[in-house]
Design an enzyme around this catalytic site. Structure first.
Site, PDB file in Angstrom:
ATOM      1  N   PHE A 196     -52.732  47.304  58.540  1.00 50.76           N
ATOM      2  CA  PHE A 196     -53.045  46.340  57.622  1.00 50.76           C
ATOM      3  C   PHE A 196     -54.341  45.711  57.786  1.00 50.76           C
ATOM      4  CE2 PHE A 196     -49.404  44.439  55.042  1.00 50.76           C
ATOM      5  CZ  PHE A 196     -48.362  45.407  55.088  1.00 50.76           C
ATOM      6  N   CYS A 244     -57.193  52.396  68.125  1.00 48.88           N
ATOM      7  CA  CYS A 244     -56.116  52.303  67.724  1.00 48.88           C
ATOM      8  C   CYS A 244     -55.703  52.673  65.932  1.00 48.88           C
ATOM      9  CB  CYS A 244     -55.516  50.837  67.885  1.00 48.88           C
ATOM     10  SG  CYS A 244     -54.896  50.731  69.721  1.00 48.88           S
TER      11      CYS A 244
END
Length: 459
Positions: free
Chosen positions: A223, A273
């Site tokens: 997100f 990440c």
């Protein structure tokens, strides 16, 4: 289970800061970080705190306070596993570069090696905590390995993903939005909740099942990355109209349903990440034949790659369609400010593209040395190590790196870049002197007043 000794396998960007804060807030618990990399452990134990392997604001002070008291760094992995009640697995989970899932799936070989090592040496009951970012259902694999050892040792598996932003990791740990603990054993969950409970209020400690915990981590990063790609997509539209992406971002960010965070248009996201976790999400969706879901999330990565390429293409076209033999000064190599982490940094890929056009790259980053810059470029295998060494040079001084440069490319949003004597930099550059501001940190009017040809993102 009362926790008196914690072992963390992996002395990296997650394990180091997390265990340092746990040790600080739990002086009654002995926390030992172990790693097979003796050089890294030696750096963690170095008396000179500026030589710690990880730079995070506030970390050195906590290490100084706790190291030798109840925080220890060691290569004695088996011994530490054996004596600890709780073991955190905090090893690297890179994207696979081989076999099935190459380029998308997480490579879990290091996690499996940890699990097998724990199974081999444990003689008493253990709580094993997944701290690395892992694909959904990894806990099941760890559980299977640990529960098939043939011994009577009881293992409880917990998922405790980290939600740290590099550059603010210590503050994120001291004041977390939430701590997420997933597991089956209520007793094990509460043992870990009590460790965090020494400084985190119970209403911010979420207890879920293992699968929800694992998926929440991947989803949170997806997100956040999606927001960056979304504003970057708008930035390109702004450049073709008379809109200003900063004004657009401010306007939409004031909508309480959207909020202002992660809406800074830039050269694109990097770090260990975001890309890895989205690719992992895509791989999981494809493995369940959820093609529409996979395509949706993959587009976030496609847009991010496009933004980096667009930046370097614009630089080349502005410099009269050739950068061959020209000195391009890159300010910043880390993927973001206040960290020395360069994993998936936009600077690496922009530099690689410019090197393909035979540019000479000069690099200055306040926390990244030449050895790391060269290693990042060599990892791509685009050219020989000798060629990279010839074409790329690192400097320790921002005024030296920009001297005689045809262009300056700002790749990282380090605060110090805003404070430079840009008039002095202009005077020592080739003319016309170009600035390509990949982070929108300088004032366009001010730079043009000095004499620069100034380009930024989304304006």
């Amino acid at each position: 289970m009362k926790i008196t000794k914690i072992c963390c396998i992996g002395a990296g960007y997650v394990g180091g800061p997390t265990m340092a804060v746990i040790a600080k807030k739990n002086p009654h618990i002995k926390v030992t970080i172990v790693d097979i990399n003796a050089e890294r452990i030696a750096a963690w134990n170095d008396k000179d705190l500026s030589k710690l392997p990880i730079y995070e604001p506030g970390l050195a002070e906590i290490v100084e306070e706790t190291r030798g008291r109840n925080l220890f760094f060691s290569t004695e992995i088996d011994k530490t596993i054996k004596e600890s009640e709780m073991i955190f697995i905090s090893v690297n989970t890179p994207t696979k570069t081989y076999g099935k899932g190459k380029g998308m799936a997480a490579d879990l070989k290091y996690v499996e090696l940890c699990a097998r090592n724990i199974a081999e040496v444990a003689t008493t009951d253990k709580i094993v905590v997944e701290k690395s970012t892992l694909p959904v259902r990894t806990a099941q694999a760890i559980k299977s390995i640990l529960h098939n050892t043939g011994s009577d040792v009881k293992f409880d598996i917990l998922s405790n993903p980290e939600f740290l932003a590099e550059g603010t990791a210590v503050q994120d740990l001291l004041n977390p939005d939430r701590v997420l603990i997933g597991g089956e054993s209520e007793e094990a969950i509460e043992s870990l909740a009590n460790v965090y409970g020494s400084w985190v209020s119970q209403d911010r400690i979420l207890r879920t099942n293992v699968w929800s915990s694992e998926l929440s981590k991947l989803t949170a990063n997806a997100f956040l990355a999606q927001r960056i790609s979304s504003i970057n997509a708008i930035s390109e539209l702004c450049e073709h109209t008379e809109a200003n992406v900063n004004e657009v971002a401010k306007a939409i960010g004031m909508d309480s349903r959207i909020g202002p965070k992660f809406l800074n248009a830039s050269i694109g996201f990097g770090g260990s990440c975001f890309q890895k976790d989205i690719l992992n999400l895509v791989y999981i969706a494809r493995s369940y034949n959820l093609q529409a879901v996979a395509d949706y999330w993959e587009q976030v990565i496609i847009l991010n790659d496009h933004q980096k390429r667009r930046f370097s293409d614009h630089l080349i076209s502005t410099l009269y369609n050739t950068v061959s033999g020209k000195k391009i000064a890159m300010l910043g190599w880390a993927f973001k400010k206040d960290t020395n982490d360069t994993r998936e940094s936009a600077a690496i890929y922009v530099a690689d593209h410019l090197l393909n056009e035979q540019a000479n790259i000069a690099v200055y980053d306040p926390k990244v040395n030449d050895k790391k810059v060269q290693a990042d470029l060599n990892y791509l295998n685009t050219r020989t190590e000798e060629e990279n060494k010839d074409l790329v040079q690192s400097y320790n001084d921002p005024y030296e790196v920009t001297k005689d440069a045809h262009a300056v490319a700002i790749m990282t949003e380090w605060d110090e870049f805003k404070t430079y004597d840009w008039k002095k930099i202009y005077n020592h550059m080739k003319k016309p002197a170009f600035i390509f501001d990949g982070r929108n940190i300088l004032d366009k009017t001010e730079m043009e007043k000095i004499g620069f040809e100034y380009s930024s993102i989304g304006k």
